[in-house]
Design a protein around this motif. Structure first.
Motif: not given
Length: 292
Positions: A264-292
């Motif tokens: 995903y980070d290298n611009d591959f289109p991810i054409e699979v959806e699954s709860e085994y791949l939590p979407k917010a983790l895959l699409q880095r929705n939370w990255v930068g929310e707080y210092a880790t």
């Protein structure tokens, strides 16, 4: 062109007592994390597995990792994994490690090689750092020598060390990625492997390596086909018997998720959806929310 998305639904998982289970597991994890900086090893050996179990269990009721508490649990698991290797490889202590979203700092002793800083824990820690997009921790993990991992005393098939070296070589841009990858591929052959059983090899251990091969080929179509295959095998494995089907360990496909994050980070289109791949983790929705 219309993107065709393949769905791989997660297997049925009991969530009736999920809140109670989370509470108990959270209490256990907090106790273990509270003991991390003690000089003895009580708790440290279970720290990574417990924190990862807590992160996975959050996904029982939050399958797309859309809640902050879920992200926090995944970050904590990542922090624990890298902290164990930071303290094990340090020349001297204390080793200052940040664990938790509230700026909590742990001063871990320099332990040297331990029974829990083995190649399997390294892969788990690396995958978690990929999912959480923490390049600083990835760099430190990539510097851990395979010879050091062997000192844990844990018994693995030889392929795992080639797989570790493959990921390390990719991170540092070395020229031997193909050579190490070929060795890892060969080592997952059930006729070659001596430790892992055939089912675990084919359905859990081999798929991330196969996904990596499609990733370095930069073939997004093959990558997505392999991703569907990996998640299908993951589902088959975790429904293989009753004990597995009620284990939180099967709620997220960590290895395939990490490889999907790389793609995903290298611009591959991810054409699979699954709860085994939590979407917010895959699409880095939370990255930068707080210092880790």
């Amino acid at each position: 062109m219309v993107q065709v998305v393949t769905s791989v639904p997660r297997h049925d998982y009991p969530t009736d007592n999920a809140a109670e289970g989370l509470s108990v597991l959270n209490e256990t994890a907090n106790w273990i994390l509270g003991e991390l900086d003690e000089p003895d090893d009580i708790g440290r050996g279970q720290a990574l597995s417990t924190s990862l179990a807590l992160a996975q269990t959050h996904c029982a009721v939050d399958p797309y990792a859309s809640k902050f508490e879920t992200w926090e649990a995944w970050v904590t698991a990542m922090q624990v994994g890298s902290a164990l290797f930071d303290s094990a490889t340090a020349a001297e202590g204390p080793v200052v490690c940040r664990i938790g979203s509230h700026g909590a700092v742990k001063n871990l002793p320099a332990t040297g090689p331990t029974s829990y800083t083995h190649a399997g824990a390294w892969l788990t820690s690396f995958y978690l750092a990929v999912v959480c997009r923490d390049n600083a921790r990835l760099e430190r993990l990539a510097q851990v020598p395979v010879a050091f991992l062997r000192e844990s005393g844990a018994v693995f098939d030889e392929y795992i060390y080639s797989w570790v070296e493959t990921l390390q070589s990719l991170f540092f841009g070395r020229q031997d990625v193909g050579e190490k990858l070929e060795s890892a591929f060969h080592g997952t052959d059930p006729e070659v492997a001596q430790v892992a059983d055939k089912e675990t090899l084919l359905k859990i251990l081999y798929p991330p390596i196969n996904l990596f091969y499609r990733f370095v080929k930069r073939d997004s179509m093959e990558f997505n086909e392999a991703l569907v295959e990996a998640l299908t095998w993951h589902k088959q494995y975790w429904t293989g018997d009753e004990a597995r089907s009620v284990s939180s360990d099967g709620l997220v496909a960590l290895g395939p998720l990490a490889l999907a994050c790389m793609a995903y980070d290298n611009d591959f289109p991810i054409e699979v959806e699954s709860e085994y791949l939590p979407k917010a983790l895959l699409q880095r929705n939370w990255v930068g929310e707080y210092a880790t």
